[in-house]
Structure formats: C-alpha cells, structure tokens
Design a protein around this motif. Structure first.
Motif, mmCIF file in Angstrom:
data_model
loop_
_atom_site.group_PDB
_atom_site.id
_atom_site.type_symbol
_atom_site.label_atom_id
_atom_site.label_comp_id
_atom_site.label_asym_id
_atom_site.label_seq_id
_atom_site.Cartn_x
_atom_site.Cartn_y
_atom_site.Cartn_z
ATOM 1 N N ALA A 43 14.438 73.615 15.032
ATOM 2 C CA ALA A 43 15.537 72.496 14.717
ATOM 3 C C ALA A 43 16.126 72.225 16.129
ATOM 4 O O ALA A 43 16.748 70.826 16.344
ATOM 5 C CB ALA A 43 16.276 73.265 14.020
ATOM 6 N N GLY A 44 16.480 73.177 17.005
ATOM 7 C CA GLY A 44 17.385 72.850 18.083
ATOM 8 C C GLY A 44 16.522 71.496 19.011
ATOM 9 O O GLY A 44 17.253 70.706 19.466
ATOM 10 N N LEU A 45 15.365 71.892 19.242
ATOM 11 C CA LEU A 45 14.423 70.854 20.009
ATOM 12 C C LEU A 45 14.639 69.452 19.226
ATOM 13 O O LEU A 45 14.687 68.579 19.841
ATOM 14 C CB LEU A 45 13.114 71.386 20.211
ATOM 15 N N PHE A 46 14.623 69.575 17.957
ATOM 16 C CA PHE A 46 14.370 68.359 17.190
ATOM 17 C C PHE A 46 15.619 67.622 17.276
ATOM 18 O O PHE A 46 15.828 66.400 17.330
ATOM 19 C CB PHE A 46 14.384 68.939 15.498
ATOM 20 N N VAL A 47 16.915 68.395 17.371
ATOM 21 C CA VAL A 47 18.044 67.669 17.443
ATOM 22 C C VAL A 47 18.214 67.177 18.928
ATOM 23 O O VAL A 47 18.592 66.143 19.186
ATOM 24 C CB VAL A 47 19.323 68.854 17.423
ATOM 25 N N LEU A 48 17.677 67.604 19.895
ATOM 26 C CA LEU A 48 17.687 67.127 21.532
ATOM 27 C C LEU A 48 16.885 65.941 21.319
ATOM 28 O O LEU A 48 17.310 64.940 22.024
ATOM 29 C CB LEU A 48 17.097 68.255 22.333
ATOM 30 N N ALA A 88 22.597 62.728 15.929
ATOM 31 C CA ALA A 88 21.598 63.787 15.283
ATOM 32 C C ALA A 88 22.705 65.075 14.968
ATOM 33 O O ALA A 88 22.354 66.044 14.945
ATOM 34 C CB ALA A 88 20.674 64.296 16.190
ATOM 35 N N THR A 89 24.028 64.500 14.637
ATOM 36 C CA THR A 89 24.877 65.428 14.357
ATOM 37 C C THR A 89 24.557 66.386 13.142
ATOM 38 O O THR A 89 24.747 67.303 13.021
ATOM 39 C CB THR A 89 26.582 64.843 14.008
ATOM 40 N N TRP A 90 23.709 65.427 12.107
ATOM 41 C CA TRP A 90 23.606 66.377 10.964
ATOM 42 C C TRP A 90 22.406 67.241 11.169
ATOM 43 O O TRP A 90 22.485 68.419 10.431
ATOM 44 C CB TRP A 90 23.027 64.946 9.903
ATOM 45 N N THR A 100 21.065 73.088 11.222
ATOM 46 C CA THR A 100 20.679 74.043 11.911
ATOM 47 C C THR A 100 21.598 75.373 11.767
ATOM 48 O O THR A 100 21.298 76.497 11.716
ATOM 49 C CB THR A 100 20.182 73.798 13.459
ATOM 50 N N ALA A 101 22.980 75.037 12.167
ATOM 51 C CA ALA A 101 23.827 75.882 12.056
ATOM 52 C C ALA A 101 24.070 76.375 10.675
ATOM 53 O O ALA A 101 24.308 77.811 10.475
ATOM 54 C CB ALA A 101 25.385 75.215 12.577
ATOM 55 N N ALA A 102 24.017 75.802 9.779
ATOM 56 C CA ALA A 102 23.961 76.415 8.301
ATOM 57 C C ALA A 102 22.617 77.414 7.987
ATOM 58 O O ALA A 102 22.816 77.987 7.268
ATOM 59 C CB ALA A 102 24.118 75.038 7.456
ATOM 60 N N TYR A 103 21.751 76.767 8.300
ATOM 61 C CA TYR A 103 20.647 77.800 8.239
ATOM 62 C C TYR A 103 20.554 79.102 8.796
ATOM 63 O O TYR A 103 20.548 79.959 8.153
ATOM 64 C CB TYR A 103 19.123 76.902 8.709
ATOM 65 N N VAL A 104 21.175 78.903 10.091
ATOM 66 C CA VAL A 104 21.339 80.269 10.568
ATOM 67 C C VAL A 104 22.459 81.072 10.136
ATOM 68 O O VAL A 104 22.084 82.287 9.872
ATOM 69 C CB VAL A 104 21.594 80.193 12.296
ATOM 70 N N LEU A 105 23.425 80.460 9.565
ATOM 71 C CA LEU A 105 24.612 81.098 8.841
ATOM 72 C C LEU A 105 24.137 81.628 7.443
ATOM 73 O O LEU A 105 24.334 82.895 7.276
ATOM 74 C CB LEU A 105 25.819 80.226 8.736
#
Length: 165
Positions: free
Chosen positions: A32-37, A45-47, A52-57
């Motif tokens: 997901a981080g690569l997708f964001v980049l 791509a703020t969403w 990604t942060a919500a998934y990890v949490l």
C-alpha cells in the motif's frame, strides 16, 4: 489434565500465529505504501495513505483483542480449601481462576456448516470474555459447573451458501 480437572472449553487453535500475521501486515503495508508513492507522483493520494494507516491500526487492535480470547476452560477443585474454581487460559498465556458462582451468562454459538462453536462468557455481569472456535461442548456440563449462570445455546445466524434456510 491434572487430577480433579474437567474440561469445559477447548479451542481448536491455541497458538498466537504472530509471525504470519506480522508478515501479512508488513507485506500489505509495504504494498500500500508503494501504491501511495506511485499515486502521489501523479495525483493526490492522501486517501490511500490514510487507508494504509487505518489498516495497520486495525491489525494492531485485532492482535491486542485476540490475545485476551479464551482457549481453555477447566473446572478445578483447589487443594487448599476444596473449592471449585474455573481456570481460564487465554491466547497470550495468562491463566486466571474465578468462582463458578460469578458466571452470569454462558452463550454457545454453534456453526451451521462446520461442527464448531464459539463461546461468550460473562463474569460478574460486566466482564465479557470471548472464546476461540472449538468443538461444541455439552451444555449439561456447563449447567452443572455454573449453577447460577444463564446458559444458552443457539445456532449461528447464517446458513449454508446456496441452500435456502
């Protein structure tokens, strides 16, 4: 099992499975981080970063919740005073003992498709403990072990796919 113990609940999976879950979380977060980049270079791509942060949490929260689920419940007679106690063992390895008269409710939810069940145990009317899926126990043993508890057994609310209920 030691002498004088009777098994009330036994989960099928007693392990923590920490490494596979951590590996899956790391692979998903990196992907997901690569997708964001990639998206951030061309558009906002703020969403995706928030997702990604919500998934990890959510994975962290699930891991913390899962550590407190029950994997074994034994009825034990103590050697010092001869009282009957419930010995609860959780996924994280913590073992506690409780008076069976403090059990307010036992709910056994049987799966309609597979021969498994889930457990919800309410102690002192406020603390609710969840059990991992395991073999369905006999309700009569629970009634004998916890005489003051409201013991209920029901089928799950979902049916078999493709078969009308």
């Amino acid at each position: 099992m030691a002498n004088g113990e009777e098994l009330l609940w036994d989960a099928a999976d007693k392990g923590t499975a920490f490494v596979p879950r951590l590996r899956r979380t790391a692979v998903t977060a990196v992907g997901a981080g690569l997708f964001v980049l990639v998206l951030w270079a061309s558009a906002g791509a703020t969403w995706a970063a928030w997702a990604t942060a919500a998934y990890v949490l959510m994975e962290i929260a699930y891991r913390l919740w899962d550590r407190h689920r029950l994997v074994e419940i034994h009825i034990v007679v103590t050697e010092t005073d001869g009282l009957t106690r419930l010995r609860l063992r959780q996924v994280g390895g913590r073992t506690t003992e409780h008076d069976p008269h403090h059990v307010a409710r036992v709910l056994i939810i049987r799966d309609n498709v597979v021969d498994t069940a889930k457990l919800r145990l309410r102690l002192n009317g406020k603390l609710v403990l969840f059990g991992r899926a395991g073999r369905p126990p006999a309700v009569t043993v629970w009634r004998k072990a916890c005489p003051r508890a409201h013991i209920q057994e029901r089928n799950a609310w979902w049916g078999m796919p493709g078969v009308p209920d």
